[in-house]
Design a protein around this motif. Sequence first.
Motif, PDB file in Angstrom:
ATOM      1  N   PRO A  30       0.813  -1.232   0.000  1.00 43.89           N
ATOM      2  CA  PRO A  30       0.000   0.000   0.000  1.00 43.89           C
ATOM      3  C   PRO A  30       0.844   1.280   0.000  1.00 43.89           C
ATOM      4  O   PRO A  30       0.498   2.253  -0.682  1.00 43.89           O
ATOM      5  N   GLU A  31       1.949   1.276   0.743  1.00 47.59           N
ATOM      6  CA  GLU A  31       2.810   2.465   0.777  1.00 47.59           C
ATOM      7  C   GLU A  31       3.403   2.742  -0.595  1.00 47.59           C
ATOM      8  O   GLU A  31       3.502   3.883  -1.027  1.00 47.59           O
ATOM      9  N   GLN A  32       3.825   1.666  -1.279  1.00 46.33           N
ATOM     10  CA  GLN A  32       4.396   1.807  -2.616  1.00 46.33           C
ATOM     11  C   GLN A  32       3.339   2.304  -3.602  1.00 46.33           C
ATOM     12  O   GLN A  32       3.617   3.136  -4.454  1.00 46.33           O
ATOM     13  N   GLU A  33       2.123   1.801  -3.465  1.00 47.77           N
ATOM     14  CA  GLU A  33       1.052   2.225  -4.362  1.00 47.77           C
ATOM     15  C   GLU A  33       0.757   3.709  -4.182  1.00 47.77           C
ATOM     16  O   GLU A  33       0.527   4.431  -5.153  1.00 47.77           O
ATOM     17  N   THR A  34       0.810   4.180  -2.946  1.00 43.66           N
ATOM     18  CA  THR A  34       0.596   5.604  -2.679  1.00 43.66           C
ATOM     19  C   THR A  34       1.679   6.438  -3.360  1.00 43.66           C
ATOM     20  O   THR A  34       1.385   7.451  -3.997  1.00 43.66           O
ATOM     21  N   VAL A  35       2.925   5.998  -3.251  1.00 36.99           N
ATOM     22  CA  VAL A  35       4.040   6.706  -3.889  1.00 36.99           C
ATOM     23  C   VAL A  35       3.830   6.742  -5.404  1.00 36.99           C
ATOM     24  O   VAL A  35       4.015   7.782  -6.045  1.00 36.99           O
ATOM     25  N   ILE A  36       3.439   5.620  -5.975  1.00 36.33           N
ATOM     26  CA  ILE A  36       3.226   5.544  -7.427  1.00 36.33           C
ATOM     27  C   ILE A  36       2.111   6.478  -7.856  1.00 36.33           C
ATOM     28  O   ILE A  36       2.257   7.245  -8.814  1.00 36.33           O
ATOM     29  N   ARG A  37       0.988   6.453  -7.143  1.00 39.08           N
ATOM     30  CA  ARG A  37      -0.151   7.316  -7.508  1.00 39.08           C
ATOM     31  C   ARG A  37       0.221   8.800  -7.417  1.00 39.08           C
ATOM     32  O   ARG A  37      -0.148   9.593  -8.288  1.00 39.08           O
ATOM     33  N   LEU A  55      -4.081  -4.446 -22.798  1.00 44.04           N
ATOM     34  CA  LEU A  55      -3.712  -3.918 -21.491  1.00 44.04           C
ATOM     35  C   LEU A  55      -4.390  -4.739 -20.406  1.00 44.04           C
ATOM     36  O   LEU A  55      -5.480  -4.409 -19.949  1.00 44.04           O
ATOM     37  N   ASN A  56      -3.748  -5.798 -20.033  1.00 44.72           N
ATOM     38  CA  ASN A  56      -4.230  -6.670 -18.971  1.00 44.72           C
ATOM     39  C   ASN A  56      -3.086  -6.914 -18.001  1.00 44.72           C
ATOM     40  O   ASN A  56      -1.914  -6.907 -18.398  1.00 44.72           O
ATOM     41  N   ILE A  57      -3.426  -7.159 -16.759  1.00 46.42           N
ATOM     42  CA  ILE A  57      -2.397  -7.536 -15.801  1.00 46.42           C
ATOM     43  C   ILE A  57      -1.776  -8.839 -16.285  1.00 46.42           C
ATOM     44  O   ILE A  57      -2.474  -9.776 -16.651  1.00 46.42           O
ATOM     45  N   GLY A  58      -0.453  -8.848 -16.351  1.00 40.21           N
ATOM     46  CA  GLY A  58       0.266 -10.021 -16.842  1.00 40.21           C
ATOM     47  C   GLY A  58       0.724  -9.888 -18.282  1.00 40.21           C
ATOM     48  O   GLY A  58       1.578 -10.639 -18.726  1.00 40.21           O
ATOM     49  N   SER A  59       0.165  -8.919 -19.030  1.00 37.65           N
ATOM     50  CA  SER A  59       0.607  -8.700 -20.407  1.00 37.65           C
ATOM     51  C   SER A  59       2.028  -8.139 -20.395  1.00 37.65           C
ATOM     52  O   SER A  59       2.388  -7.363 -19.512  1.00 37.65           O
ATOM     53  N   THR A  60       2.815  -8.522 -21.383  1.00 36.91           N
ATOM     54  CA  THR A  60       4.196  -8.057 -21.487  1.00 36.91           C
ATOM     55  C   THR A  60       4.279  -6.927 -22.499  1.00 36.91           C
ATOM     56  O   THR A  60       3.756  -7.037 -23.606  1.00 36.91           O
ATOM     57  N   LEU A  61       4.945  -5.848 -22.104  1.00 39.94           N
ATOM     58  CA  LEU A  61       5.128  -4.723 -23.015  1.00 39.94           C
ATOM     59  C   LEU A  61       6.376  -4.949 -23.860  1.00 39.94           C
ATOM     60  O   LEU A  61       7.387  -5.467 -23.364  1.00 39.94           O
ATOM     61  N   PRO A  62       6.341  -4.534 -25.120  1.00 38.42           N
ATOM     62  CA  PRO A  62       7.511  -4.712 -25.989  1.00 38.42           C
ATOM     63  C   PRO A  62       8.708  -3.895 -25.509  1.00 38.42           C
ATOM     64  O   PRO A  62       8.554  -2.889 -24.812  1.00 38.42           O
ATOM     65  N   GLU A  63       9.893  -4.319 -25.913  1.00 31.78           N
ATOM     66  CA  GLU A  63      11.139  -3.629 -25.538  1.00 31.78           C
ATOM     67  C   GLU A  63      11.177  -2.198 -26.072  1.00 31.78           C
ATOM     68  O   GLU A  63      11.911  -1.370 -25.546  1.00 31.78           O
ATOM     69  N   THR A  64      10.408  -1.912 -27.096  1.00 32.10           N
ATOM     70  CA  THR A  64      10.412  -0.581 -27.702  1.00 32.10           C
ATOM     71  C   THR A  64       9.701   0.465 -26.847  1.00 32.10           C
ATOM     72  O   THR A  64       9.858   1.659 -27.086  1.00 32.10           O
ATOM     73  N   VAL A  65       8.951   0.023 -25.849  1.00 35.24           N
ATOM     74  CA  VAL A  65       8.212   0.946 -24.983  1.00 35.24           C
ATOM     75  C   VAL A  65       9.146   1.454 -23.887  1.00 35.24           C
ATOM     76  O   VAL A  65       9.759   0.673 -23.161  1.00 35.24           O
ATOM     77  N   GLU A  66       9.251   2.789 -23.796  1.00 32.25           N
ATOM     78  CA  GLU A  66      10.092   3.397 -22.766  1.00 32.25           C
ATOM     79  C   GLU A  66       9.361   3.379 -21.424  1.00 32.25           C
ATOM     80  O   GLU A  66       8.254   3.907 -21.303  1.00 32.25           O
ATOM     81  N   LEU A  67       9.988   2.765 -20.435  1.00 34.74           N
ATOM     82  CA  LEU A  67       9.425   2.719 -19.086  1.00 34.74           C
ATOM     83  C   LEU A  67      10.035   3.843 -18.264  1.00 34.74           C
ATOM     84  O   LEU A  67      11.219   4.146 -18.398  1.00 34.74           O
ATOM     85  N   HIS A  68       9.229   4.442 -17.400  1.00 37.95           N
ATOM     86  CA  HIS A  68       9.681   5.573 -16.602  1.00 37.95           C
ATOM     87  C   HIS A  68       9.793   5.161 -15.136  1.00 37.95           C
ATOM     88  O   HIS A  68       8.832   4.647 -14.551  1.00 37.95           O
ATOM     89  N   GLU A  69      10.955   5.421 -14.568  1.00 30.95           N
ATOM     90  CA  GLU A  69      11.234   5.035 -13.186  1.00 30.95           C
ATOM     91  C   GLU A  69      10.384   5.841 -12.214  1.00 30.95           C
ATOM     92  O   GLU A  69      10.191   7.039 -12.385  1.00 30.95           O
ATOM     93  N   VAL A  70       9.876   5.151 -11.202  1.00 33.69           N
ATOM     94  CA  VAL A  70       9.151   5.810 -10.127  1.00 33.69           C
ATOM     95  C   VAL A  70      10.107   5.860  -8.932  1.00 33.69           C
ATOM     96  O   VAL A  70      10.501   4.817  -8.417  1.00 33.69           O
ATOM     97  N   PRO A  71      10.502   7.071  -8.510  1.00 30.28           N
ATOM     98  CA  PRO A  71      11.443   7.172  -7.390  1.00 30.28           C
ATOM     99  C   PRO A  71      10.937   6.448  -6.141  1.00 30.28           C
ATOM    100  O   PRO A  71       9.732   6.397  -5.888  1.00 30.28           O
ATOM    101  N   ASP A  72      11.869   5.889  -5.399  1.00 26.98           N
ATOM    102  CA  ASP A  72      11.589   5.203  -4.136  1.00 26.98           C
ATOM    103  C   ASP A  72      10.773   3.925  -4.302  1.00 26.98           C
ATOM    104  O   ASP A  72      10.151   3.466  -3.343  1.00 26.98           O
ATOM    105  N   THR A  73      10.714   3.385  -5.518  1.00 26.01           N
ATOM    106  CA  THR A  73      10.068   2.093  -5.757  1.00 26.01           C
ATOM    107  C   THR A  73      10.932   1.312  -6.732  1.00 26.01           C
ATOM    108  O   THR A  73      11.847   1.855  -7.345  1.00 26.01           O
TER     109      THR A  73
END
Length: 99
Positions: A30-37, A55-73
């Motif tokens: 829950p603490e991590q989810e609060t930070v993310i939100r 877009l389903n939980i468990g779906s894998t995103l392609p390597e071409t998609v840039e992921l953005h870091e969430v600080p403190d998680t």
Amino acid sequence: MRMRLSTAAAGLLLLAGIGVAAAQDVIIEPEQETVIREYVKKQPLASVNLPGVELNIGSTLPETVELHEVPDTKYRTVVVDNRTVVVDPGTRKIIKIIE
């Protein structure tokens, strides 16, 4: 008698499979989810379009998609089709969809 043993064995294997699948679920504390939100609210990202990716939980995103870091998680986020998704960076699997 042999039929009952086969049925029982099949039932046990099914239950074991369910246990393995459940163990693979990622649970965000829950603490991590609060930070993310909070991060998502403060750092809006442009939405990307990924035709053919569900877009389903468990779906894998392609390597071409840039992921953005969430600080403190240990998680990453990206906005796909105007929906913010939380991703496990090691597997690139969607672990949560934030509405």
